[in-house]
Design an enzyme around this catalytic site. Structure first.
Site, PDB file in Angstrom:
ATOM      1  N   ILE A 237      12.065   7.897 -12.581  1.00 40.94           N
ATOM      2  CA  ILE A 237      11.388   9.160 -12.868  1.00 40.94           C
ATOM      3  C   ILE A 237      10.314   9.434 -11.835  1.00 40.94           C
ATOM      4  O   ILE A 237      10.251  10.492 -11.232  1.00 40.94           O
ATOM      5  CB  ILE A 237      10.772   9.142 -14.284  1.00 40.94           C
ATOM      6  CG1 ILE A 237      11.869   9.103 -15.349  1.00 40.94           C
ATOM      7  CG2 ILE A 237       9.872  10.355 -14.493  1.00 40.94           C
ATOM      8  CD1 ILE A 237      11.333   8.965 -16.762  1.00 40.94           C
TER       9      ILE A 237
ATOM     10  N   GLY B 101       3.870   5.831  -8.981  1.00 40.81           N
ATOM     11  CA  GLY B 101       2.478   6.108  -8.677  1.00 40.81           C
ATOM     12  C   GLY B 101       1.804   4.900  -8.066  1.00 40.81           C
ATOM     13  O   GLY B 101       2.448   3.910  -7.696  1.00 40.81           O
ATOM     14  N   THR B 102       0.481   4.970  -7.984  1.00 41.67           N
ATOM     15  CA  THR B 102      -0.288   3.895  -7.361  1.00 41.67           C
ATOM     16  C   THR B 102      -0.131   2.571  -8.102  1.00 41.67           C
ATOM     17  O   THR B 102      -0.089   1.509  -7.497  1.00 41.67           O
ATOM     18  CB  THR B 102      -1.773   4.291  -7.320  1.00 41.67           C
ATOM     19  OG1 THR B 102      -1.885   5.557  -6.680  1.00 41.67           O
ATOM     20  CG2 THR B 102      -2.588   3.272  -6.542  1.00 41.67           C
ATOM     21  N   TYR B 103      -0.050   2.633  -9.436  1.00 43.92           N
ATOM     22  CA  TYR B 103      -0.081   1.399 -10.216  1.00 43.92           C
ATOM     23  C   TYR B 103       1.175   1.168 -11.046  1.00 43.92           C
ATOM     24  O   TYR B 103       1.175   0.351 -11.938  1.00 43.92           O
ATOM     25  CB  TYR B 103      -1.310   1.387 -11.129  1.00 43.92           C
ATOM     26  CG  TYR B 103      -2.560   0.981 -10.391  1.00 43.92           C
ATOM     27  CD1 TYR B 103      -2.862  -0.356 -10.183  1.00 43.92           C
ATOM     28  CD2 TYR B 103      -3.414   1.934  -9.872  1.00 43.92           C
ATOM     29  CE1 TYR B 103      -3.997  -0.736  -9.486  1.00 43.92           C
ATOM     30  CE2 TYR B 103      -4.556   1.567  -9.177  1.00 43.92           C
ATOM     31  CZ  TYR B 103      -4.838   0.226  -8.989  1.00 43.92           C
ATOM     32  OH  TYR B 103      -5.966  -0.139  -8.304  1.00 43.92           O
TER      33      TYR B 103
ATOM     34  N   ASP C 232      -9.106  10.800 -15.813  1.00 44.52           N
ATOM     35  CA  ASP C 232      -8.143  11.315 -14.833  1.00 44.52           C
ATOM     36  C   ASP C 232      -7.222  12.346 -15.483  1.00 44.52           C
ATOM     37  O   ASP C 232      -5.996  12.309 -15.304  1.00 44.52           O
ATOM     38  CB  ASP C 232      -7.319  10.184 -14.222  1.00 44.52           C
ATOM     39  CG  ASP C 232      -6.649  10.601 -12.909  1.00 44.52           C
ATOM     40  OD1 ASP C 232      -7.123  11.586 -12.299  1.00 44.52           O
ATOM     41  OD2 ASP C 232      -5.667   9.946 -12.505  1.00 44.52           O
TER      42      ASP C 232
ATOM     43  N   VAL D 202       8.085   4.346 -12.940  1.00 38.89           N
ATOM     44  CA  VAL D 202       8.588   4.702 -14.257  1.00 38.89           C
ATOM     45  C   VAL D 202      10.084   5.012 -14.166  1.00 38.89           C
ATOM     46  O   VAL D 202      10.531   5.760 -13.286  1.00 38.89           O
ATOM     47  CB  VAL D 202       7.834   5.919 -14.841  1.00 38.89           C
ATOM     48  CG1 VAL D 202       8.311   6.209 -16.262  1.00 38.89           C
ATOM     49  CG2 VAL D 202       6.328   5.674 -14.824  1.00 38.89           C
TER      50      VAL D 202
END
Length: 411
Positions: free
Chosen positions: A30, A33-35, A148, A38
């Site tokens: 999907i 991201g940075t961490y 965030d 998915v």
């Protein structure tokens, strides 16, 4: 301040043990991201479609990412219809292959709005904002700052439901307040009290008002189908805010001169927000009634002490005037974005504070660990706790409870 509410608990059996990720069939990626990355996946046993979030462990030789620990702890301790549901934590073949199993949502609001030809209608925006405010109220009632909030961190499904996700920057807070890291909230949604803190100061004292400013930016973006303030740097972001809302003064924001970066870059005495959202428009641009404009103005108030709270916003007149909020059952449906191989590429993307947070974590790791408790070591700072799990002593069945217990040391 009121006593913190006890969050509703999930019915998770800590002694049952973690299931294997191989009990799920990965369908497609999907987003990444940075961490974490998915995946859309299917539970082989039940057939349920879920989202699998793999915790990134790159260069994490001994440590476990702070952001993932906080996200797991907060999401497993809260249960609300407007907050994404984490069902369980599962393991891969290696001990550092850790996944969160979350409910599957077809869209993220940012990507969805980029595909729309027209912005959401007023009644649809009211429906979405009510759900968002209810979720944020739950967080603040339980002493949690998201830090965030942005349209790409809001999920939407074809049942008309909106849910807050991505708690990598979230943390619990207490009373009295203490300084926390100031490098939070994606730039376009960052409150002026954070933007006025130079990077070298590292920490600032703030509270729930930083989330409410983000909600004001999100409300404007839903109405206009475009970000309200899209600065390239902190200075540029401040410049855009001052040009739109007028230059703040001590009169409207007591204590402004005491902020670390008191220099004002744009002298503009008038609030031009009404020009952006007039009561009527013959050009097809976004409009707002007097009540709607009042709510937007209260969310984008300079003084954090005067900025409206989530609880007060839920009672605002705008939600009771015509057109009334659309029922979730009658919200529009769209083809599932997340069933595609990759989430749609973003045309506009704001700088992400998580990359800077990751850099700070790596610096902390270079200091090493003291090994105070043998199997679980930790390093505590102003706003950080780094947990080190010894791989060969790691027991899956206690993972979730260890995360919760360890974070209580810090919170």
């Amino acid at each position: 301040m009121p006593e913190p509410l006890k969050p509703p608990r999930r019915g998770i059996n800590m002694l049952q043990g973690c299931r294997s990720v191989f009990e799920f069939e990965k369908l497609n990626k999907i987003d990444e991201g940075t961490y974490g990355v998915v995946f859309r996946a299917k539970d082989k046993k039940s057939g349920e479609i879920v989202a699998l979030k793999k915790v990134k462990m790159e260069r994490q030789r001994e440590g476990f990412p702070l952001t993932a620990l906080r996200e797991m702890n907060i999401l497993l301790s809260l249960n609300h219809p407007s907050i994404v549901n984490v069902k369980e934590v599962v393991m891969g073949k290696d001990l550092d292959d850790i996944f969160m199993v979350m409910e599957y949502m077809e869209h993220d609001l940012k990507g969805l709005m980029e595909t729309l030809r027209q912005p959401f209608s007023q009644s649809e925006v009211k429906c979405l904002m009510l759900q968002l405010l209810e979720g944020v109220k739950c967080l603040h009632d339980n002493w949690v700052l998201h830090r965030d909030l942005k349209t790409s961190n809001l999920l939407f499904n074809n049942q008309g439901e909106l849910k807050i996700c991505d708690f990598g920057m979230a943390r619990q807070y207490g009373s009295p307040l203490k300084p926390y890291t100031s490098l939070v909230v994606t730039l376009w949604y960052r409150a002026p009290e954070l933007l006025l803190v130079p990077k070298e100061h590292l920490t600032a004292e703030y509270s729930t008002a930083v989330d409410m400013w983000s909600l004001g930016c999100i409300m404007a973006e839903m109405l206009a189908k475009a970000p309200l303030f899209s600065g390239k740097t902190e200075i540029d972001q401040l410049d855009k805010i001052f040009k739109m809302l007028g230059t703040p003064t001590e009169k409207i924001w007591p204590g402004l001169a005491k902020l670390p970066r008191p220099r004002i870059y744009t002298k503009q005495p008038y609030n031009k927000l009404r020009e952006k959202f007039p009561p009527t428009s013959f050009s097809g641009g976004p409009t707002l009634s007097e009540a709607g404009f009042d709510l937007l103005n209260r969310l984008l108030t300079y003084d954090p002490e005067k900025r409206i709270t989530a609880e007060a916003a839920l009672q605002h007149e705008w939600f009771r005037e015509v057109p009334l909020p659309k029922s979730k059952d009658f919200m529009p449906t769209f083809p599932a974005q997340h069933a595609q191989d990759r989430r749609l590429r973003r045309v506009l993307k704001s700088p992400d504070p998580l990359k800077e947070q990751q850099r700070k974590e790596m610096q902390q790791r270079e200091l090493g660990s003291a090994g105070l408790f043998g199997h679980l070591d930790y390093l505590v700072g102003e706003d950080i706790i780094i947990l080190f799990f010894h791989k060969h002593e790691f027991y899956c069945r206690f993972f979730v409870s260890l995360v919760t217990l360890a974070l209580k040391v810090h919170f």
